[in-house]
Design a protein around this motif. Sequence first.
Motif, short mmCIF file in Angstrom:
data_model
loop_
_atom_site.label_atom_id
_atom_site.label_comp_id
_atom_site.label_asym_id
_atom_site.label_seq_id
_atom_site.Cartn_x
_atom_site.Cartn_y
_atom_site.Cartn_z
N TRP A 26 0.84 -1.19 0.00
CA TRP A 26 0.00 0.00 0.00
C TRP A 26 0.88 1.24 0.00
O TRP A 26 1.81 1.37 0.80
CB TRP A 26 -0.91 0.02 1.21
N LEU A 27 0.57 2.18 -0.90
CA LEU A 27 1.27 3.46 -0.97
C LEU A 27 0.38 4.52 -0.33
O LEU A 27 -0.75 4.71 -0.76
CB LEU A 27 1.56 3.82 -2.43
N PRO A 28 0.89 5.22 0.67
CA PRO A 28 0.04 6.17 1.39
C PRO A 28 -0.16 7.48 0.63
O PRO A 28 0.79 8.07 0.12
CB PRO A 28 0.82 6.42 2.68
N THR A 29 -1.40 7.91 0.52
CA THR A 29 -1.74 9.24 0.03
C THR A 29 -2.77 9.82 0.98
O THR A 29 -3.46 9.09 1.70
CB THR A 29 -2.30 9.23 -1.41
N TYR A 30 -2.90 11.12 0.96
CA TYR A 30 -3.80 11.81 1.88
C TYR A 30 -4.64 12.82 1.11
O TYR A 30 -4.29 13.21 0.00
CB TYR A 30 -2.98 12.52 2.97
N ALA A 31 -5.73 13.24 1.70
CA ALA A 31 -6.64 14.25 1.12
C ALA A 31 -7.10 13.82 -0.27
O ALA A 31 -6.91 14.52 -1.25
CB ALA A 31 -5.99 15.62 1.10
N PHE A 32 -7.72 12.63 -0.33
CA PHE A 32 -8.24 12.06 -1.58
C PHE A 32 -7.16 11.89 -2.65
O PHE A 32 -7.42 12.00 -3.83
CB PHE A 32 -9.41 12.90 -2.12
N GLY A 33 -5.93 11.66 -2.23
CA GLY A 33 -4.84 11.41 -3.16
C GLY A 33 -4.10 12.65 -3.63
O GLY A 33 -3.20 12.57 -4.47
N ALA A 34 -4.45 13.82 -3.09
CA ALA A 34 -3.81 15.06 -3.52
C ALA A 34 -2.43 15.24 -2.91
O ALA A 34 -1.58 15.93 -3.47
CB ALA A 34 -4.69 16.26 -3.15
N TYR A 73 -7.08 9.62 4.73
CA TYR A 73 -6.06 8.65 4.31
C TYR A 73 -6.64 7.87 3.13
O TYR A 73 -7.66 7.21 3.25
CB TYR A 73 -5.71 7.72 5.47
N THR A 74 -5.99 7.98 1.99
CA THR A 74 -6.48 7.35 0.77
C THR A 74 -5.35 6.53 0.15
O THR A 74 -4.65 7.00 -0.74
CB THR A 74 -6.95 8.42 -0.24
N PRO A 75 -5.13 5.31 0.61
CA PRO A 75 -4.01 4.53 0.07
C PRO A 75 -4.29 4.00 -1.33
O PRO A 75 -5.44 3.87 -1.76
CB PRO A 75 -3.90 3.38 1.07
N ARG A 76 -3.23 3.69 -2.04
CA ARG A 76 -3.29 3.01 -3.33
C ARG A 76 -2.52 1.71 -3.17
O ARG A 76 -1.55 1.63 -2.44
CB ARG A 76 -2.64 3.84 -4.44
N GLU A 77 -2.95 0.68 -3.89
CA GLU A 77 -2.27 -0.61 -3.81
C GLU A 77 -1.38 -0.79 -5.03
O GLU A 77 -1.84 -0.65 -6.16
CB GLU A 77 -3.28 -1.75 -3.74
N ALA A 78 -0.12 -1.11 -4.79
CA ALA A 78 0.82 -1.40 -5.87
C ALA A 78 1.04 -2.90 -5.89
O ALA A 78 1.31 -3.52 -4.86
CB ALA A 78 2.14 -0.67 -5.64
N ARG A 79 0.91 -3.50 -7.07
CA ARG A 79 1.16 -4.94 -7.25
C ARG A 79 2.40 -5.09 -8.13
O ARG A 79 2.43 -4.58 -9.24
CB ARG A 79 -0.02 -5.62 -7.92
N VAL A 80 3.39 -5.78 -7.61
CA VAL A 80 4.66 -5.94 -8.29
C VAL A 80 4.87 -7.42 -8.59
O VAL A 80 4.84 -8.25 -7.67
CB VAL A 80 5.84 -5.42 -7.43
N ARG A 81 5.05 -7.77 -9.86
CA ARG A 81 5.41 -9.14 -10.23
C ARG A 81 6.91 -9.14 -10.49
O ARG A 81 7.40 -8.48 -11.41
CB ARG A 81 4.65 -9.61 -11.47
N CYS A 82 7.62 -9.84 -9.65
CA CYS A 82 9.08 -9.85 -9.71
C CYS A 82 9.60 -10.63 -10.91
O CYS A 82 8.99 -11.63 -11.32
CB CYS A 82 9.65 -10.43 -8.42
N ALA A 83 10.70 -10.17 -11.44
CA ALA A 83 11.36 -10.87 -12.54
C ALA A 83 12.07 -12.09 -11.99
O ALA A 83 12.45 -12.16 -10.82
CB ALA A 83 12.36 -9.94 -13.22
N ALA A 84 12.26 -13.07 -12.84
CA ALA A 84 12.97 -14.29 -12.44
C ALA A 84 14.43 -13.97 -12.18
O ALA A 84 15.02 -13.12 -12.85
CB ALA A 84 12.85 -15.35 -13.52
N ALA A 85 15.00 -14.61 -11.18
CA ALA A 85 16.42 -14.42 -10.87
C ALA A 85 17.27 -14.96 -12.00
O ALA A 85 16.99 -16.01 -12.56
CB ALA A 85 16.77 -15.12 -9.56
N ARG A 86 18.31 -14.23 -12.33
CA ARG A 86 19.16 -14.65 -13.46
C ARG A 86 20.45 -15.23 -12.98
O ARG A 86 20.99 -15.04 -12.04
CB ARG A 86 19.46 -13.44 -14.35
#
Length: 86
Positions: A26-34, A73-86
């Motif tokens: 979750w990425l925190p934002t405030y005041a409706f994301g402003a 408090y208006t959080p956004r969700e970040a979804r990260v798909r990790c790259a395969a280890a090389r």
Amino acid sequence: MQVRAALLCLGLLGCAAHRPDVRTVWLPTYAFGAIGGGDLDVRDLCASGAADELSVGSTWATLGVSVVTLGVYTPREARVRCAAAR
């Protein structure tokens, strides 16, 4: 009947083993994301230090938190798909 159950179980376990490494933050934002937005460093989330895919948006959980806090408090969700280890 037991053979079907065993095959189904193996099939499900096989799929689970090949599931991509997806992390949510979750990425925190405030005041409706402003205000805010948060920083995201995929090197902290992924063992390989790289991401194949990144998406940021709202989910039912983040919308619920926004409603309960009346938009303070208006959080956004970040979804990260990790790259395969090389």
